[in-house]
Design a protein around this motif. Structure first.
Motif, PDB file in Angstrom:
ATOM      1  N   LEU A 162       0.660   9.410  -1.465  1.00 49.56           N
ATOM      2  CA  LEU A 162       2.043   9.845  -2.172  1.00 49.56           C
ATOM      3  C   LEU A 162       1.828  11.439  -1.740  1.00 49.56           C
ATOM      4  O   LEU A 162       3.142  11.925  -1.280  1.00 49.56           O
ATOM      5  CB  LEU A 162       1.961   9.544  -3.761  1.00 49.56           C
ATOM      6  CG  LEU A 162       3.570  10.145  -4.088  1.00 49.56           C
ATOM      7  CD1 LEU A 162       4.578   9.552  -3.492  1.00 49.56           C
ATOM      8  CD2 LEU A 162       3.556   9.877  -5.815  1.00 49.56           C
ATOM      9  N   THR A 163       0.891  11.976  -2.040  1.00 50.56           N
ATOM     10  CA  THR A 163       0.859  13.408  -1.374  1.00 50.56           C
ATOM     11  C   THR A 163       0.926  13.604   0.033  1.00 50.56           C
ATOM     12  O   THR A 163       1.682  14.609   0.243  1.00 50.56           O
ATOM     13  CB  THR A 163      -0.492  14.030  -2.197  1.00 50.56           C
ATOM     14  OG1 THR A 163      -0.490  13.836  -3.397  1.00 50.56           O
ATOM     15  CG2 THR A 163      -0.613  15.562  -1.797  1.00 50.56           C
ATOM     16  N   ALA A 164       0.255  12.709   0.698  1.00 55.48           N
ATOM     17  CA  ALA A 164       0.595  12.723   2.179  1.00 55.48           C
ATOM     18  C   ALA A 164       1.860  12.862   2.581  1.00 55.48           C
ATOM     19  O   ALA A 164       2.387  13.169   3.791  1.00 55.48           O
ATOM     20  CB  ALA A 164      -0.255  11.818   2.875  1.00 55.48           C
ATOM     21  N   ALA A 165       2.669  12.248   1.791  1.00 53.42           N
ATOM     22  CA  ALA A 165       4.243  11.897   2.438  1.00 53.42           C
ATOM     23  C   ALA A 165       4.914  13.140   1.883  1.00 53.42           C
ATOM     24  O   ALA A 165       6.201  13.139   2.113  1.00 53.42           O
ATOM     25  CB  ALA A 165       4.546  10.852   1.766  1.00 53.42           C
ATOM     26  N   ASP A 166       4.280  14.382   1.421  1.00 52.65           N
ATOM     27  CA  ASP A 166       5.181  15.338   0.984  1.00 52.65           C
ATOM     28  C   ASP A 166       5.517  16.133   2.209  1.00 52.65           C
ATOM     29  O   ASP A 166       5.859  17.208   2.100  1.00 52.65           O
ATOM     30  CB  ASP A 166       4.388  16.428   0.051  1.00 52.65           C
ATOM     31  CG  ASP A 166       3.098  17.044   0.866  1.00 52.65           C
ATOM     32  OD1 ASP A 166       2.722  16.532   1.947  1.00 52.65           O
ATOM     33  OD2 ASP A 166       2.539  17.948  -0.137  1.00 52.65           O
ATOM     34  N   VAL A 167       5.058  15.715   3.474  1.00 58.58           N
ATOM     35  CA  VAL A 167       5.641  16.378   4.685  1.00 58.58           C
ATOM     36  C   VAL A 167       7.139  16.490   4.682  1.00 58.58           C
ATOM     37  O   VAL A 167       7.688  17.346   5.509  1.00 58.58           O
ATOM     38  CB  VAL A 167       5.120  15.828   5.740  1.00 58.58           C
ATOM     39  CG1 VAL A 167       5.548  14.208   6.065  1.00 58.58           C
ATOM     40  CG2 VAL A 167       5.336  16.577   7.060  1.00 58.58           C
ATOM     41  N   MET A 168       7.876  15.408   3.998  1.00 59.14           N
ATOM     42  CA  MET A 168       9.237  15.472   4.173  1.00 59.14           C
ATOM     43  C   MET A 168       9.964  16.777   3.456  1.00 59.14           C
ATOM     44  O   MET A 168      11.071  17.145   3.670  1.00 59.14           O
ATOM     45  CB  MET A 168       9.816  14.187   3.203  1.00 59.14           C
ATOM     46  CG  MET A 168       9.134  13.121   3.628  1.00 59.14           C
ATOM     47  SD  MET A 168       9.708  12.865   5.349  1.00 59.14           S
ATOM     48  CE  MET A 168      11.685  12.608   5.164  1.00 59.14           C
ATOM     49  N   LEU A 169       8.831  17.313   2.497  1.00 57.24           N
ATOM     50  CA  LEU A 169       9.531  18.774   2.150  1.00 57.24           C
ATOM     51  C   LEU A 169       9.777  19.859   2.978  1.00 57.24           C
ATOM     52  O   LEU A 169      10.930  20.440   2.830  1.00 57.24           O
ATOM     53  CB  LEU A 169       8.604  19.311   0.771  1.00 57.24           C
ATOM     54  CG  LEU A 169       8.337  18.450  -0.287  1.00 57.24           C
ATOM     55  CD1 LEU A 169       7.208  19.093  -1.139  1.00 57.24           C
ATOM     56  CD2 LEU A 169       9.592  18.410  -1.267  1.00 57.24           C
ATOM     57  N   LEU A 170       9.151  19.579   4.023  1.00 58.35           N
ATOM     58  CA  LEU A 170       9.321  20.524   5.148  1.00 58.35           C
ATOM     59  C   LEU A 170      10.696  20.554   5.971  1.00 58.35           C
ATOM     60  O   LEU A 170      11.005  21.298   6.467  1.00 58.35           O
ATOM     61  CB  LEU A 170       8.182  20.550   6.205  1.00 58.35           C
ATOM     62  CG  LEU A 170       6.835  20.763   5.599  1.00 58.35           C
ATOM     63  CD1 LEU A 170       5.621  20.609   6.931  1.00 58.35           C
ATOM     64  CD2 LEU A 170       6.863  22.285   5.420  1.00 58.35           C
ATOM     65  N   LEU A 171      11.272  19.513   5.855  1.00 59.37           N
ATOM     66  CA  LEU A 171      12.688  19.235   6.480  1.00 59.37           C
ATOM     67  C   LEU A 171      13.535  20.172   5.951  1.00 59.37           C
ATOM     68  O   LEU A 171      14.483  20.299   6.748  1.00 59.37           O
ATOM     69  CB  LEU A 171      13.267  17.897   6.284  1.00 59.37           C
ATOM     70  CG  LEU A 171      11.905  16.828   6.968  1.00 59.37           C
ATOM     71  CD1 LEU A 171      12.473  15.146   6.520  1.00 59.37           C
ATOM     72  CD2 LEU A 171      11.401  16.779   8.172  1.00 59.37           C
ATOM     73  N   THR A 172      13.497  20.652   4.741  1.00 60.30           N
ATOM     74  CA  THR A 172      14.605  21.488   4.251  1.00 60.30           C
ATOM     75  C   THR A 172      14.302  23.001   4.231  1.00 60.30           C
ATOM     76  O   THR A 172      15.014  23.858   3.781  1.00 60.30           O
ATOM     77  CB  THR A 172      14.605  21.174   2.740  1.00 60.30           C
ATOM     78  OG1 THR A 172      13.367  21.459   1.960  1.00 60.30           O
ATOM     79  CG2 THR A 172      15.120  19.711   2.643  1.00 60.30           C
TER      80      THR A 172
END
Length: 556
Positions: A162-172
């Motif tokens: 789940l933490t590995a997927a926090d890359v989506m935060l960078l999209l904003t």
């Protein structure tokens, strides 16, 4: 920039005329100018110095050795501040980041080019990637542990994914590595830093601390030289003095923080002829589509930057920033770095070690805890003794530290790719590559070994960073001590009609007839390289850390 200078002159005039009210206005304006324009780089860089790797090492140090290693925390903070100031000065004076300087220094040497390239440059790049992987590993594990503490029903391996997927935060978040600072990025990091500091302060207020013994911990003692404590001390140094922060800090220091132009890092799309007739919803949809375009998220291309054109091969081929830029940024940048690192990072690290010492070492009855405390132990003790709210604050602080450090590490990884390899890589793609490499060992350890293995891996990653650190400290001290690298040209236009004789460049000589009608340029070289004392201190720090690393490797 001219507006700021004019305002400053007006305040200085008020100072001379009105006495202490003018002085108050003068210093108030200085503080306002510094806060609104220059604060940001130091806060972003300070995140690397209290990431989850620091949490794991500081908890282990406090639970096993009490307050004795507070001296190591303070010393490593001074080392980190010293090196971060050098990195900031390098970026401000030269307009180029540390990783790009490494390429100029080692990639195309005049003699033995292939030997320098394959024997020094590429191994240095590999070490930089190892540092980034170990750093991202610590952020990944720390954030995963925080999620387990907040949601105990989740298994550890699932929180790693789940933490590995926090890359989506960078999209904003906009790309913070452009020529202009991105205030959105700096404000997000600043808010996360403030959250960590508040959580630690509240927890400390609920813990009994013998402040006399605590302050004595900042004085060196015999316990620092034992084999176990020295290993932990090396881990503290590795967790505090982070090479990736040197790369990022030097890059952010190159930005012009006095220009009012906002700029953008989004790809430029052709505007329709009827754009002025578009509704608000259509404009919002177009902005979202631009921000989440595949071109922006997964781009990879060769670098094309005005400050570092392709024909630049050595330091002699390029020119540094102008003297006005350096003077308007240098001292503000140094003040920002020192205040942020010594006033935020060192304090948070000290609070972590003090809390660990108070609740584990001095609270164990026998004044000692042979088994090192982990993040899980700290959370369980705080929750049971201080209440569930304090435990939640501990987990929230750990999560904020992990996420903020993870975002900063991604930006640093982008600096390394662009500087060493001249690859312009999007933050999302760079984050995916680094995180996938660190994900494999994290999943294996989380699934097979469990909580104890996670903490061991967390501390070991910081020791690896400390071992690699001297390989980057030596080039940084060398670059900032070189007059060729750190010299700035100051040009003053002199009109012969106003001052026909003597010749400005040669006092006492008559002016040349050929240049009598043209203005001449008086070139003055201003050297911003390190003084002899600073150079010696820099190399001495490198030697101390290198000797400690060698000793730990031999004893292990």
């Amino acid at each position: 920039m001219s507006q700021a200078v004019t305002t400053g002159d007006e305040v200085n005039e008020n100072t001379r005329r009105t006495g202490w009210p003018g002085k108050l206005a003068h210093y108030g304006w200085k503080l306002y100018h510094h806060t609104t324009k220059h604060v940001g780089v130091g806060i972003v860089c300070s995140v690397a110095y209290f990431d989850p790797g620091n949490w794991g090492v500081d908890l282990q140090a406090g639970s096993q050795y009490g307050y004795a290693l507070l001296f190591t925390v303070l010393l490593s903070g001074i080392f980190a501040t010293f090196l971060q100031v050098l990195a900031s000065r390098l970026g401000i004076v030269t307009g180029l980041d540390f990783s790009s300087h490494c390429r100029l220094l080692f990639y195309d040497r005049p003699r033995h080019k292939l030997l320098w390239r394959w024997g020094v440059f590429y191994p240095l790049y590999v070490l930089a990637e190892i540092v980034l992987i170990c750093t991202d590993l610590a952020e990944l594990l720390g954030a995963a542990i925080a999620l387990v503490l907040l949601f105990p029903a989740l298994p550890l391996w699932s929180t790693v994914l789940l933490t590995a997927a926090d890359v989506m935060l960078l999209l904003t978040i906009k790309n913070p590595l452009k020529n202009k600072p991105v205030r959105q990025f700096e404000c997000i990091i600043g808010a996360l830093v403030l959250a960590v500091l508040i959580c630690m302060a509240i927890i400390l207020s609920k813990v009994y601390v013998n402040w006399g013994d605590c302050f004595r911990g900042f004085v060196p003692s015999k316990g620092l030289l034992s084999s176990g404590s020295l290993y932990t001390s090396v881990g503290i140094v590795g967790a505090t003095v982070m090479p990736h922060s040197l790369f990022l800090g030097s890059r952010l220091a190159t930005q012009d923080r006095l220009s009012n132009d906002s700029g953008t890092d989004l790809p430029k799309f052709s505007e329709p002829s009827s754009s002025h007739d578009m509704t608000l919803s259509q404009r919002v949809l177009r902005s979202i589509r631009s921000a989440f375009s595949w071109k922006r998220l997964f781009s990879l291309s060769a670098m094309d930057e005005p400050s570092y054109p392709p024909n630049v091969q050595t330091h002699a081929d390029r020119e540094n920033n102008g003297l006005s830029f350096v003077n308007s940024h240098l001292y503000h940048g140094i003040a920002d770095v020192i205040t942020s690192l010594m006033g935020v990072a060192v304090i948070i690290n000290s609070l972590l070690l003090i809390i660990s010492s108070a609740v584990f070492y001095y609270n164990s009855g026998g004044y000692g805890n042979q088994s090192p405390a982990t993040l899980f132990d700290a959370y369980a003790f705080i929750r049971n003794r201080l209440g569930s709210s304090a435990g939640i604050l501990f987990a929230i602080g750990l999560l904020a530290a992990g996420e903020s450090a993870s975002i900063v590490a991604t930006a640093a990884a982008q600096c390394v790719s662009e500087g060493f390899l001249r690859w312009n890589m999007s933050p999302t793609l760079r984050r995916l590559i680094t995180r996938m490499i660190g994900l494999a060992p994290s999943l294996v350890v989380a699934s097979v070994v469990g909580e104890s293995g996670i903490n061991t891996l967390l501390v070991a990653s910081q020791v690896v960073i400390s071992i690699v650190l001297p390989f980057f400290m030596f080039p940084l001290v060398y670059l900032t001590s070189s007059s060729q690298v750190m010299s700035v040209k100051s040009r003053k236009s002199v009109s012969p009609t106003q001052n026909p004789v003597p010749n400005t460049l040669s006092p006492g000589a008559p002016a040349s007839k050929e240049n009598a009608a043209d203005s001449e340029d008086e070139v003055e070289i201003v050297d911003f390289s390190n003084g002899r004392v600073v150079t010696v201190l820099g190399y001495l720090m490198c030697t101390i850390i290198l000797a400690a690393d060698v000793y730990v490797l031999v004893t292990l």
